[in-house]
Design an enzyme around this catalytic site. Structure first.
Site, PDB file in Angstrom:
ATOM      1  N   LYS A 203       0.858  -1.190   0.000  1.00  0.00           N
ATOM      2  CA  LYS A 203       0.000   0.000   0.000  1.00  0.00           C
ATOM      3  C   LYS A 203       0.884   1.226   0.000  1.00  0.00           C
ATOM      4  CE  LYS A 203      -2.775   1.935   3.615  1.00  0.00           C
ATOM      5  NZ  LYS A 203      -3.963   1.734   4.424  1.00  0.00           N
TER       6      LYS A 203
HETATM    7  C1  5RP Z   1      -3.149   3.948   8.947  1.00  0.00           C
HETATM    8  C2  5RP Z   1      -3.400   3.283   7.691  1.00  0.00           C
HETATM    9  C3  5RP Z   1      -4.711   3.522   7.050  1.00  0.00           C
HETATM   10  O1  5RP Z   1      -5.316   2.269   6.885  1.00  0.00           O
HETATM   11  C4  5RP Z   1      -4.511   4.204   5.731  1.00  0.00           C
HETATM   12  O2  5RP Z   1      -3.927   5.453   5.930  1.00  0.00           O
HETATM   13  C5  5RP Z   1      -5.766   4.259   4.850  1.00  0.00           C
HETATM   14  O3  5RP Z   1      -6.650   5.118   5.306  1.00  0.00           O
HETATM   15  P1  5RP Z   1      -6.861   6.564   4.663  1.00  0.00           P
HETATM   16  O4  5RP Z   1      -7.502   6.319   3.317  1.00  0.00           O
HETATM   17  O5  5RP Z   1      -7.754   7.249   5.630  1.00  0.00           O
HETATM   18  O6  5RP Z   1      -5.513   7.221   4.486  1.00  0.00           O
HETATM   19  O7  5RP Z   1      -2.588   2.567   7.183  1.00  0.00           O
HETATM   20  O8  5RP Z   1      -1.809   3.881   9.209  1.00  0.00           O
END
Ligand code: 5RP
Length: 294
Positions: A203
Protein backbone atom coordinates in the site's frame (compact mmCIF):
# COMPACT_ATOMS: atom_id res chain seq x y z
CA UNK A 1 -21.49 -49.98 2.14
CA UNK A 2 -21.37 -47.64 -0.89
CA UNK A 3 -23.21 -48.75 -3.98
CA UNK A 4 -20.39 -49.71 -6.40
CA UNK A 5 -22.52 -51.44 -9.00
CA UNK A 6 -22.16 -49.89 -12.45
CA UNK A 7 -19.42 -47.41 -11.53
CA UNK A 8 -16.91 -48.83 -14.04
CA UNK A 9 -19.31 -48.14 -16.88
CA UNK A 10 -19.98 -44.55 -15.68
CA UNK A 11 -16.36 -43.36 -15.68
CA UNK A 12 -15.37 -40.69 -18.18
CA UNK A 13 -11.70 -39.74 -18.42
CA UNK A 14 -11.89 -37.20 -21.25
CA UNK A 15 -8.56 -38.50 -22.52
CA UNK A 16 -8.68 -36.17 -25.52
CA UNK A 17 -8.86 -33.02 -23.32
CA UNK A 18 -5.56 -31.98 -21.71
CA UNK A 19 -5.79 -30.56 -18.20
CA UNK A 20 -5.23 -26.82 -18.29
CA UNK A 21 -3.06 -24.83 -15.93
CA UNK A 22 -3.97 -21.17 -15.65
CA UNK A 23 -1.62 -18.35 -14.77
CA UNK A 24 -2.67 -16.61 -11.54
CA UNK A 25 -4.33 -13.25 -12.24
CA UNK A 26 -2.30 -11.10 -9.86
CA UNK A 27 0.97 -9.53 -10.85
CA UNK A 28 4.03 -11.27 -9.40
CA UNK A 29 1.96 -13.85 -7.54
CA UNK A 30 2.11 -16.87 -9.80
CA UNK A 31 4.74 -18.74 -7.80
CA UNK A 32 2.90 -18.45 -4.49
CA UNK A 33 1.39 -21.45 -2.76
CA UNK A 34 -2.31 -22.37 -3.08
CA UNK A 35 -3.34 -20.92 0.29
CA UNK A 36 -1.65 -17.60 -0.44
CA UNK A 37 -3.33 -17.37 -3.82
CA UNK A 38 -6.68 -18.36 -2.39
CA UNK A 39 -6.43 -15.65 0.26
CA UNK A 40 -5.26 -12.99 -2.22
CA UNK A 41 -8.17 -14.02 -4.43
CA UNK A 42 -10.53 -13.16 -1.57
CA UNK A 43 -9.04 -9.65 -1.40
CA UNK A 44 -8.66 -8.94 -5.13
CA UNK A 45 -11.62 -9.58 -7.39
CA UNK A 46 -10.48 -12.13 -10.00
CA UNK A 47 -12.72 -10.53 -12.65
CA UNK A 48 -11.51 -6.92 -12.41
CA UNK A 49 -8.16 -7.83 -10.84
CA UNK A 50 -8.71 -5.01 -8.36
CA UNK A 51 -9.87 -4.45 -4.79
CA UNK A 52 -11.75 -1.92 -2.70
CA UNK A 53 -10.33 -2.31 0.78
CA UNK A 54 -12.09 -0.32 3.47
CA UNK A 55 -9.41 0.90 5.91
CA UNK A 56 -10.69 1.40 9.45
CA UNK A 57 -7.53 0.71 11.43
CA UNK A 58 -6.66 4.35 12.22
CA UNK A 59 -7.53 3.94 15.91
CA UNK A 60 -4.49 1.75 16.56
CA UNK A 61 -2.31 4.84 16.88
CA UNK A 62 -4.72 7.80 16.91
CA UNK A 63 -7.73 6.67 18.93
CA UNK A 64 -11.32 7.39 17.86
CA UNK A 65 -10.68 9.12 14.51
CA UNK A 66 -13.51 11.25 13.08
CA UNK A 67 -15.98 8.86 11.46
CA UNK A 68 -14.73 5.88 13.46
CA UNK A 69 -16.03 6.91 16.88
CA UNK A 70 -18.74 4.22 16.66
CA UNK A 71 -17.71 1.54 14.20
CA UNK A 72 -20.85 -0.44 15.03
CA UNK A 73 -23.05 2.44 13.91
CA UNK A 74 -21.02 4.14 11.16
CA UNK A 75 -19.02 1.36 9.56
CA UNK A 76 -21.09 -1.83 9.72
CA UNK A 77 -23.55 -0.48 7.11
CA UNK A 78 -20.60 -0.04 4.69
CA UNK A 79 -19.25 -3.56 5.08
CA UNK A 80 -21.44 -5.17 2.37
CA UNK A 81 -19.91 -2.86 -0.26
CA UNK A 82 -16.23 -3.41 0.59
CA UNK A 83 -14.20 -6.29 -0.83
CA UNK A 84 -12.04 -6.41 2.27
CA UNK A 85 -11.87 -4.82 5.71
CA UNK A 86 -8.53 -3.60 7.01
CA UNK A 87 -8.67 -3.34 10.77
CA UNK A 88 -7.23 -4.35 14.14
CA UNK A 89 -8.05 -7.54 15.99
CA UNK A 90 -9.69 -5.50 18.77
CA UNK A 91 -12.30 -4.07 16.40
CA UNK A 92 -12.65 -7.36 14.57
CA UNK A 93 -13.45 -9.32 17.72
CA UNK A 94 -15.56 -6.68 19.42
CA UNK A 95 -17.65 -5.37 16.54
CA UNK A 96 -17.48 -7.29 13.27
CA UNK A 97 -20.01 -10.17 13.17
CA UNK A 98 -18.11 -13.46 12.78
CA UNK A 99 -20.54 -14.64 10.11
CA UNK A 100 -19.25 -11.96 7.73
CA UNK A 101 -18.18 -13.24 4.32
CA UNK A 102 -15.74 -10.36 3.86
CA UNK A 103 -12.03 -11.01 3.72
CA UNK A 104 -10.02 -9.49 6.53
CA UNK A 105 -6.65 -7.76 6.37
CA UNK A 106 -5.39 -7.62 9.90
CA UNK A 107 -3.18 -4.80 11.16
CA UNK A 108 -0.33 -6.61 12.95
CA UNK A 109 2.12 -3.79 13.69
CA UNK A 110 1.64 -1.26 16.46
CA UNK A 111 2.96 -0.06 19.77
CA UNK A 112 3.10 3.69 19.22
CA UNK A 113 0.68 6.59 19.45
CA UNK A 114 0.42 10.07 17.97
CA UNK A 115 2.02 11.30 21.21
CA UNK A 116 5.35 9.66 20.36
CA UNK A 117 7.64 8.80 17.44
CA UNK A 118 5.35 6.84 15.11
CA UNK A 119 8.01 4.75 13.41
CA UNK A 120 8.94 3.03 16.67
CA UNK A 121 6.58 0.11 15.98
CA UNK A 122 6.83 -3.57 16.82
CA UNK A 123 4.85 -6.59 15.81
CA UNK A 124 1.74 -6.51 17.99
CA UNK A 125 -0.07 -9.70 16.97
CA UNK A 126 1.04 -13.32 17.17
CA UNK A 127 0.78 -15.29 13.94
CA UNK A 128 -1.36 -17.88 15.77
CA UNK A 129 -3.97 -15.22 16.42
CA UNK A 130 -3.99 -14.26 12.74
CA UNK A 131 -4.62 -17.93 11.93
CA UNK A 132 -7.38 -18.15 14.58
CA UNK A 133 -9.04 -15.08 13.08
CA UNK A 134 -8.91 -16.64 9.60
CA UNK A 135 -7.45 -13.50 8.06
CA UNK A 136 -6.66 -13.14 4.37
CA UNK A 137 -3.56 -10.99 4.88
CA UNK A 138 -1.52 -9.25 7.59
CA UNK A 139 -0.66 -5.55 7.29
CA UNK A 140 2.53 -4.11 8.66
CA UNK A 141 3.74 -0.50 8.57
CA UNK A 142 7.16 0.19 7.02
CA UNK A 143 8.81 3.58 7.57
CA UNK A 144 11.46 3.91 4.88
CA UNK A 145 13.70 6.84 5.84
CA UNK A 146 12.04 7.01 9.26
CA UNK A 147 13.89 7.01 12.56
CA UNK A 148 13.22 3.31 13.14
CA UNK A 149 13.47 2.32 9.48
CA UNK A 150 15.39 -0.92 10.08
CA UNK A 151 13.11 -2.12 12.89
CA UNK A 152 10.02 -1.63 10.75
CA UNK A 153 11.61 -3.41 7.79
CA UNK A 154 12.45 -6.34 10.07
CA UNK A 155 8.87 -6.29 11.42
CA UNK A 156 7.80 -6.76 7.82
CA UNK A 157 10.28 -9.53 6.96
CA UNK A 158 9.29 -11.42 10.14
CA UNK A 159 5.64 -11.10 9.15
CA UNK A 160 6.44 -12.40 5.68
CA UNK A 161 8.33 -15.38 7.14
CA UNK A 162 5.56 -16.24 9.62
CA UNK A 163 2.89 -15.75 6.98
CA UNK A 164 4.64 -18.05 4.52
CA UNK A 165 4.52 -20.80 7.14
CA UNK A 166 0.73 -20.59 7.25
CA UNK A 167 -0.13 -19.34 3.76
CA UNK A 168 -1.06 -15.82 4.86
CA UNK A 169 0.10 -12.95 2.61
CA UNK A 170 1.71 -9.77 3.93
CA UNK A 171 0.61 -6.26 2.97
CA UNK A 172 3.45 -3.76 3.47
CA UNK A 173 2.11 -0.30 4.23
CA UNK A 174 4.57 2.41 3.24
CA UNK A 175 4.20 5.10 5.88
CA UNK A 176 5.21 8.69 5.40
CA UNK A 177 6.73 10.69 8.22
CA UNK A 178 5.65 14.29 8.84
CA UNK A 179 8.69 15.86 7.17
CA UNK A 180 9.14 13.41 4.31
CA UNK A 181 8.82 14.31 0.66
CA UNK A 182 5.95 12.40 -0.96
CA UNK A 183 7.12 12.01 -4.54
CA UNK A 184 7.53 9.25 -7.10
CA UNK A 185 11.24 8.86 -6.33
CA UNK A 186 10.52 8.22 -2.64
CA UNK A 187 7.64 5.81 -3.27
CA UNK A 188 9.61 3.89 -5.92
CA UNK A 189 12.27 3.36 -3.27
CA UNK A 190 9.82 2.43 -0.49
CA UNK A 191 7.61 0.09 -2.52
CA UNK A 192 10.52 -1.64 -4.21
CA UNK A 193 12.30 -2.30 -0.90
CA UNK A 194 9.12 -3.85 0.52
CA UNK A 195 8.63 -6.04 -2.56
CA UNK A 196 12.27 -7.13 -2.72
CA UNK A 197 12.09 -8.20 0.92
CA UNK A 198 9.02 -10.33 0.34
CA UNK A 199 5.80 -8.33 0.77
CA UNK A 200 3.01 -9.88 -1.29
CA UNK A 201 1.34 -6.57 -2.00
CA UNK A 202 1.99 -3.00 -1.06
CA UNK A 203 0.00 0.00 0.00
CA UNK A 204 1.35 3.37 -0.94
CA UNK A 205 0.13 6.88 -1.76
CA UNK A 206 -0.88 8.29 -5.10
CA UNK A 207 1.34 11.01 -6.55
CA UNK A 208 0.17 13.06 -9.52
CA UNK A 209 3.54 12.91 -11.28
CA UNK A 210 5.15 9.60 -12.04
CA UNK A 211 2.79 7.19 -10.26
CA UNK A 212 3.04 4.86 -13.27
CA UNK A 213 6.79 4.50 -12.60
CA UNK A 214 6.05 3.40 -9.01
CA UNK A 215 3.56 0.78 -10.20
CA UNK A 216 5.82 -0.38 -13.05
CA UNK A 217 8.92 -0.82 -10.90
CA UNK A 218 7.08 -2.67 -8.13
CA UNK A 219 6.87 -6.39 -9.03
CA UNK A 220 3.77 -7.08 -6.89
CA UNK A 221 0.34 -5.39 -6.77
CA UNK A 222 0.00 -1.88 -5.37
CA UNK A 223 -3.05 -0.40 -3.68
CA UNK A 224 -3.32 3.27 -2.75
CA UNK A 225 -4.31 4.79 0.57
CA UNK A 226 -6.88 7.54 0.35
CA UNK A 227 -5.10 9.96 2.65
CA UNK A 228 -6.77 12.91 4.29
CA UNK A 229 -10.35 13.81 3.33
CA UNK A 230 -10.65 15.72 0.07
CA UNK A 231 -13.79 16.56 -1.99
CA UNK A 232 -15.51 13.43 -3.32
CA UNK A 233 -14.84 14.18 -7.00
CA UNK A 234 -11.14 14.71 -6.29
CA UNK A 235 -10.94 11.42 -4.37
CA UNK A 236 -12.61 9.64 -7.28
CA UNK A 237 -10.17 11.27 -9.73
CA UNK A 238 -7.27 10.09 -7.60
CA UNK A 239 -8.65 6.53 -7.47
CA UNK A 240 -9.31 6.54 -11.22
CA UNK A 241 -5.85 7.80 -12.15
CA UNK A 242 -4.18 5.32 -9.84
CA UNK A 243 -6.00 2.41 -11.51
CA UNK A 244 -5.26 3.73 -15.02
CA UNK A 245 -1.60 4.12 -14.04
CA UNK A 246 -1.17 0.62 -12.69
CA UNK A 247 -2.63 0.30 -9.17
CA UNK A 248 -4.69 -2.79 -8.37
CA UNK A 249 -7.11 -1.01 -6.11
CA UNK A 250 -7.54 1.24 -3.12
CA UNK A 251 -7.25 0.83 0.61
CA UNK A 252 -9.38 3.81 1.42
CA UNK A 253 -10.56 5.08 4.77
CA UNK A 254 -11.27 8.74 5.47
CA UNK A 255 -12.39 9.59 1.95
CA UNK A 256 -15.13 7.02 2.40
CA UNK A 257 -16.15 7.10 6.06
CA UNK A 258 -15.75 10.90 6.40
CA UNK A 259 -17.80 11.54 3.25
CA UNK A 260 -21.21 13.23 3.57
CA UNK A 261 -22.64 9.98 2.28
CA UNK A 262 -20.27 7.07 2.95
CA UNK A 263 -22.47 4.42 1.29
CA UNK A 264 -22.84 6.52 -1.87
CA UNK A 265 -19.10 7.15 -1.86
CA UNK A 266 -18.07 3.51 -1.53
CA UNK A 267 -20.38 2.65 -4.45
CA UNK A 268 -18.75 5.39 -6.52
CA UNK A 269 -15.27 4.16 -5.62
CA UNK A 270 -16.28 0.64 -6.66
CA UNK A 271 -17.48 1.95 -10.02
CA UNK A 272 -14.06 3.45 -10.69
CA UNK A 273 -12.03 0.52 -9.33
CA UNK A 274 -14.03 -2.41 -10.70
CA UNK A 275 -16.01 -1.06 -13.65
CA UNK A 276 -13.51 1.41 -15.12
CA UNK A 277 -16.04 4.22 -14.85
CA UNK A 278 -14.69 7.75 -15.22
CA UNK A 279 -14.56 9.88 -12.05
CA UNK A 280 -17.26 12.13 -13.50
CA UNK A 281 -19.66 9.22 -14.07
CA UNK A 282 -18.87 7.82 -10.65
CA UNK A 283 -19.50 11.22 -9.10
CA UNK A 284 -22.91 11.34 -10.76
CA UNK A 285 -23.61 7.95 -9.19
CA UNK A 286 -22.46 9.34 -5.84
CA UNK A 287 -24.85 12.29 -6.11
CA UNK A 288 -27.77 10.14 -7.20
CA UNK A 289 -27.30 7.69 -4.33
CA UNK A 290 -26.72 10.49 -1.84
CA UNK A 291 -29.93 12.26 -2.89
CA UNK A 292 -31.92 9.03 -2.84
CA UNK A 293 -30.99 8.56 0.79
CA UNK A 294 -31.96 12.07 1.88
C1 5RP B 1 -3.15 3.95 8.95
C2 5RP B 1 -3.40 3.28 7.69
C3 5RP B 1 -4.71 3.52 7.05
O1 5RP B 1 -5.32 2.27 6.89
C4 5RP B 1 -4.51 4.20 5.73
O2 5RP B 1 -3.93 5.45 5.93
C5 5RP B 1 -5.77 4.26 4.85
O3 5RP B 1 -6.65 5.12 5.31
P1 5RP B 1 -6.86 6.56 4.66
O4 5RP B 1 -7.50 6.32 3.32
O5 5RP B 1 -7.75 7.25 5.63
O6 5RP B 1 -5.51 7.22 4.49
O7 5RP B 1 -2.59 2.57 7.18
O8 5RP B 1 -1.81 3.88 9.21
Amino acid sequence: MPDIEGTNEAKQYYTEIPQTSKCYFLKGSNSLDWGMKNRLGRIFNPTSGNTVMLAIDHGYFQGPTTGLERIDINILPLVPYADTLMLTRGILRSIIPPDTQKSIVLRVSGGTSILKELSNESLAVDIEDAVRLNVSAMAVQVFIGGEYEKDTIINMTKTVDMGIRYGIPTLAVTAVGKDMVRDAKYFRLATRICAELGAHYIKTYYVSEGFETIAASCPVPIVIAGGKKIPELDALKMAYRSIQEGAAGVDMGRNIFQSDSPIAMIHAVRAVVHDNETPETAFELYKTLKNKKS
